[in-house]
Design an enzyme around this catalytic site. Structure first.
Site, PDB file in Angstrom:
ATOM      1  N   ASP A 264       0.924  -1.045   0.033  1.00 14.35           N
ATOM      2  CA  ASP A 264      -0.147   0.022  -0.158  1.00 14.35           C
ATOM      3  C   ASP A 264       0.902   1.160   0.017  1.00 14.35           C
ATOM      4  O   ASP A 264       2.195   0.974   0.255  1.00 14.35           O
ATOM      5  CB  ASP A 264      -0.714   0.150   1.349  1.00 14.35           C
TER       6      ASP A 264
ATOM      7  N   ASP B 210      -0.092   5.073   1.066  1.00 13.35           N
ATOM      8  CA  ASP B 210      -0.409   6.171   2.220  1.00 13.35           C
ATOM      9  C   ASP B 210      -0.191   5.389   3.517  1.00 13.35           C
ATOM     10  O   ASP B 210      -0.778   4.431   4.025  1.00 13.35           O
ATOM     11  CB  ASP B 210      -1.569   6.851   2.085  1.00 13.35           C
TER      12      ASP B 210
END
Length: 243
Positions: A8, A10
């Site tokens: 991922d 953020d």
């Protein structure tokens, strides 16, 4: 056989939310209530379109947006992980699946000289139009009721693995590294010798713990190893490479 690292972005690769970091490029560093209050649950990408439209209305130019995005901090130890991956591409494939957007991720990785670590970025497509306004589109449409309307990370991962398999590429182990609620769905397509690595104290870790507590639940077969810095991720990766 190679190892596949899936990240991922953020609060995982970077230690903040790139979509909210961009607001720092405004002179006031804040959004008006009319924009703030326009968010609707599950429709974040549409909201970001309005945010970028407002930024354009304030005559903030693309160079200013980019220079602000390049200041977002990386999560501790994460640059070491990505540097190690870029030095071991013969053994490791690495992809990013993110609800941010392609421009922000490209800029941030390029500024840090880390783009060589990542083979593919799956995120909402973004570009500046002729008027100097940034436009963000939804990544795809899907029928998964557990995910935001613009992105089901499980669908992305399954399609990637299937395309790799068609090319004759299989993975001895997959590591999925994330933090958020939208990182839960893709963990269900991991195998029992794969590893999901939730960030300590974040939503994904709590959701996985909740699932583990449910009797007869077999939706996540992979092992779970929580992390708080990239150092732990790097250690697991190196251990896997030696096995």
């Amino acid at each position: 056989m190679k190892i596949l690292m899936v990240f991922d972005f953020d609060h995982t690769v970077v230690d903040d939310n790139s979509d909210t970091w961009v607001i720092r490029c405004l002179p006031s560093q804040t959004l008006p209530d009319s924009v703030k209050n326009s968010y609707r649950k599950g429709r974040w990408t549409e909201f970001m379109g309005r945010v970028m439209s407002y930024i354009g209305d304030q005559e903030v130019n693309p160079d200013r947006v980019r220079s602000v995005m390049e200041t977002i901090p990386f999560t501790p130890g994460m640059t070491d992980v990505l540097t190690f991956i870029s030095e071991n591409k013969s053994s490791i494939d690495c992809i990013v699946i993110s609800d941010s957007n392609t421009l922000f991720i490209d800029w941030i990785l390029q500024a840090a000289g880390l783009q060589a670590a990542i083979d593919q970025i799956f995120s909402n497509p973004a570009k500046f139009n002729e008027s100097g306004y940034m436009e963000v589109q939804c990544y795809h449409s899907h029928d998964c009721d557990r995910c935001p309307v613009n992105l089901c990370k499980k669908k992305v991962l399954e399609l990637y693995l299937s395309q790799q398999s068609d090319r004759g590429v299989g993975y001895k182990q997959i590591f999925y590294v994330g933090d958020g609620g939208n990182d839960l769905c893709p963990t269900s397509c991991l195998r029992d010798h794969d590893v999901v690595m939730p960030r300590k104290g974040y939503t994904l870790e709590k959701l996985l713990a909740k699932l583990e507590g449910q009797e007869g639940n077999a939706s996540v077969k992979a092992g779970v190893i929580a992390w708080s810095s990239g150092t732990e991720i790097l250690q697991e990766l190196k251990t896997s490479m030696q096995s």
